[in-house]
Design a protein around this motif. Sequence first.
Motif, PDB file in Angstrom:
ATOM      1  N   SER A  14       0.831  -1.199   0.000  1.00  0.00           N
ATOM      2  CA  SER A  14       0.000   0.000   0.000  1.00  0.00           C
ATOM      3  C   SER A  14       0.863   1.245   0.000  1.00  0.00           C
ATOM      4  O   SER A  14       1.979   1.248   0.531  1.00  0.00           O
ATOM      5  CB  SER A  14      -0.922   0.014   1.225  1.00  0.00           C
ATOM      6  OG  SER A  14      -1.779  -1.111   1.217  1.00  0.00           O
ATOM      7  N   GLN A  27      -2.957   0.366  -3.939  1.00  0.00           N
ATOM      8  CA  GLN A  27      -2.332  -0.899  -3.580  1.00  0.00           C
ATOM      9  C   GLN A  27      -1.789  -1.574  -4.829  1.00  0.00           C
ATOM     10  O   GLN A  27      -2.393  -1.482  -5.911  1.00  0.00           O
ATOM     11  CB  GLN A  27      -3.343  -1.812  -2.878  1.00  0.00           C
ATOM     12  CG  GLN A  27      -3.838  -1.238  -1.568  1.00  0.00           C
ATOM     13  CD  GLN A  27      -4.951  -2.031  -0.916  1.00  0.00           C
ATOM     14  OE1 GLN A  27      -5.506  -1.619   0.101  1.00  0.00           O
ATOM     15  NE2 GLN A  27      -5.316  -3.168  -1.476  1.00  0.00           N
ATOM     16  N   ASP A  46     -10.162  -2.329  -1.789  1.00  0.00           N
ATOM     17  CA  ASP A  46     -10.374  -3.658  -1.225  1.00  0.00           C
ATOM     18  C   ASP A  46     -11.616  -4.358  -1.781  1.00  0.00           C
ATOM     19  O   ASP A  46     -11.877  -5.507  -1.415  1.00  0.00           O
ATOM     20  CB  ASP A  46     -10.500  -3.572   0.300  1.00  0.00           C
ATOM     21  CG  ASP A  46      -9.237  -3.057   0.961  1.00  0.00           C
ATOM     22  OD1 ASP A  46      -8.139  -3.401   0.488  1.00  0.00           O
ATOM     23  OD2 ASP A  46      -9.353  -2.296   1.946  1.00  0.00           O
ATOM     24  N   ARG A  47     -12.369  -3.679  -2.631  1.00  0.00           N
ATOM     25  CA  ARG A  47     -13.634  -4.261  -3.092  1.00  0.00           C
ATOM     26  C   ARG A  47     -13.402  -5.538  -3.881  1.00  0.00           C
ATOM     27  O   ARG A  47     -14.240  -6.441  -3.871  1.00  0.00           O
ATOM     28  CB  ARG A  47     -14.391  -3.232  -3.945  1.00  0.00           C
ATOM     29  CG  ARG A  47     -15.815  -3.656  -4.296  1.00  0.00           C
ATOM     30  CD  ARG A  47     -16.736  -3.555  -3.109  1.00  0.00           C
ATOM     31  NE  ARG A  47     -18.118  -3.881  -3.450  1.00  0.00           N
ATOM     32  CZ  ARG A  47     -18.728  -5.006  -3.108  1.00  0.00           C
ATOM     33  NH1 ARG A  47     -18.103  -5.924  -2.419  1.00  0.00           N
ATOM     34  NH2 ARG A  47     -19.987  -5.218  -3.454  1.00  0.00           N
ATOM     35  N   VAL A  49     -10.993  -7.792  -3.403  1.00  0.00           N
ATOM     36  CA  VAL A  49     -10.020  -8.596  -2.669  1.00  0.00           C
ATOM     37  C   VAL A  49     -10.085 -10.070  -3.070  1.00  0.00           C
ATOM     38  O   VAL A  49      -9.070 -10.785  -3.010  1.00  0.00           O
ATOM     39  CB  VAL A  49     -10.230  -8.429  -1.144  1.00  0.00           C
ATOM     40  CG1 VAL A  49     -11.563  -9.004  -0.696  1.00  0.00           C
ATOM     41  CG2 VAL A  49      -9.088  -9.043  -0.363  1.00  0.00           C
ATOM     42  N   ASP A  65      -8.422   3.659  -3.907  1.00  0.00           N
ATOM     43  CA  ASP A  65      -9.642   4.297  -3.412  1.00  0.00           C
ATOM     44  C   ASP A  65      -9.837   5.586  -4.209  1.00  0.00           C
ATOM     45  O   ASP A  65      -8.952   6.454  -4.202  1.00  0.00           O
ATOM     46  CB  ASP A  65      -9.510   4.664  -1.930  1.00  0.00           C
ATOM     47  CG  ASP A  65      -9.296   3.461  -1.019  1.00  0.00           C
ATOM     48  OD1 ASP A  65      -9.446   2.310  -1.489  1.00  0.00           O
ATOM     49  OD2 ASP A  65      -8.966   3.685   0.163  1.00  0.00           O
ATOM     50  N   SER A  70     -13.098   5.990   1.416  1.00  0.00           N
ATOM     51  CA  SER A  70     -12.250   5.250   2.352  1.00  0.00           C
ATOM     52  C   SER A  70     -11.012   6.033   2.741  1.00  0.00           C
ATOM     53  O   SER A  70     -11.100   7.081   3.360  1.00  0.00           O
ATOM     54  CB  SER A  70     -11.895   3.881   1.754  1.00  0.00           C
ATOM     55  OG  SER A  70     -13.062   3.104   1.576  1.00  0.00           O
ATOM     56  N   GLN A 190     -18.980  -9.153   1.655  1.00  0.00           N
ATOM     57  CA  GLN A 190     -18.417  -7.985   2.324  1.00  0.00           C
ATOM     58  C   GLN A 190     -19.560  -7.248   3.029  1.00  0.00           C
ATOM     59  O   GLN A 190     -20.562  -6.894   2.407  1.00  0.00           O
ATOM     60  CB  GLN A 190     -17.724  -7.078   1.313  1.00  0.00           C
ATOM     61  CG  GLN A 190     -16.506  -7.735   0.683  1.00  0.00           C
ATOM     62  CD  GLN A 190     -15.727  -6.788  -0.210  1.00  0.00           C
ATOM     63  OE1 GLN A 190     -15.935  -5.583  -0.183  1.00  0.00           O
ATOM     64  NE2 GLN A 190     -14.829  -7.339  -1.007  1.00  0.00           N
TER      65      GLN A 190
END
Length: 299
Positions: A14, A27, A46-47, A49, A65, A70, A190
């Motif tokens: 990150s 990331q 992270d959506r 992941v 993001d 976020s 999630q």
Amino acid sequence: MSTAPSTTPPTAESATLKVPGAVLHYQVQGAGPVLLLSQSGEGDADRTVDLVPHLADAFTVVTYDRRGLSRSRLDEPQGTATLAEHADDVRHVLAAVTDEPALMLGCSFGALIGLHAALRHPGLIRTLIAHEPVAPRLLPDVDRRAHERELAEIVELYRGEGLRAAFPEMARVVGIDPSGQDAETGLTPQPLDAGRVANFDRFIRHDFAAIIDDTLRPERIASLGPAGTHVIPAAGLTTPRTVFDYRCAEALAEWTGNACQFLPGGHNGNTSHPRAYAARLRQILGAEGEAAVTASRCA
């Protein structure tokens, strides 16, 4: 290019990046050609992941993001963002990780950002897979105005009655089955936690306005030519053929003259079918590398 993902993908790293008006969180994971994922809706880095590990042995996968979501902070927290700013953010993130033209997967609003980035920054993106772009400007004027009204009505519904009331209308417009039954087994959903709720608030209040006020000129996409970004329209196998986002993918195929690719799942296939979606992406990008995209047009 390998067609099967590694079972031990590299760990994501990150970083933050100062850009005009914001600090972006991004990331990086994997090795190989750079593949930027630009998420739909409220999605942050992270959506996807569950998707990234199935790509990271073949690509250097970059997620981020969007400004205001976020961990990406705005200099003015209540400020809005234009599609030009979102497109510039793509340029800044890619410049931080590569000096070569990159690959990009844009989903929904992310696909619209990708189209703007390709037009605004020639040479930045080699190939853009635009999965069901929420881009009313691709449609004939009568349909464009109708869908812009739909989006405006959802914003008003959200402001008056909240997210619970707006969710069904958002799902209807893009053909999402809210039951979540059409998904791969073994996935952990999630949760709709406070962070995602805040991201939805940002998306509906600000990014819907960016879509409604969009200035995309589809004739410019059609004129990108062989030296520009290769735009690949894409749609979900289970997305209803009558809904707004599918019709935008269909229109993009007409504007570009490029074949429309079909991927597992529906509008959110990148999160509901991560293994199969990744396998299909690898096929598409492998074929793209060989200049051999042969799938049929959206129909």
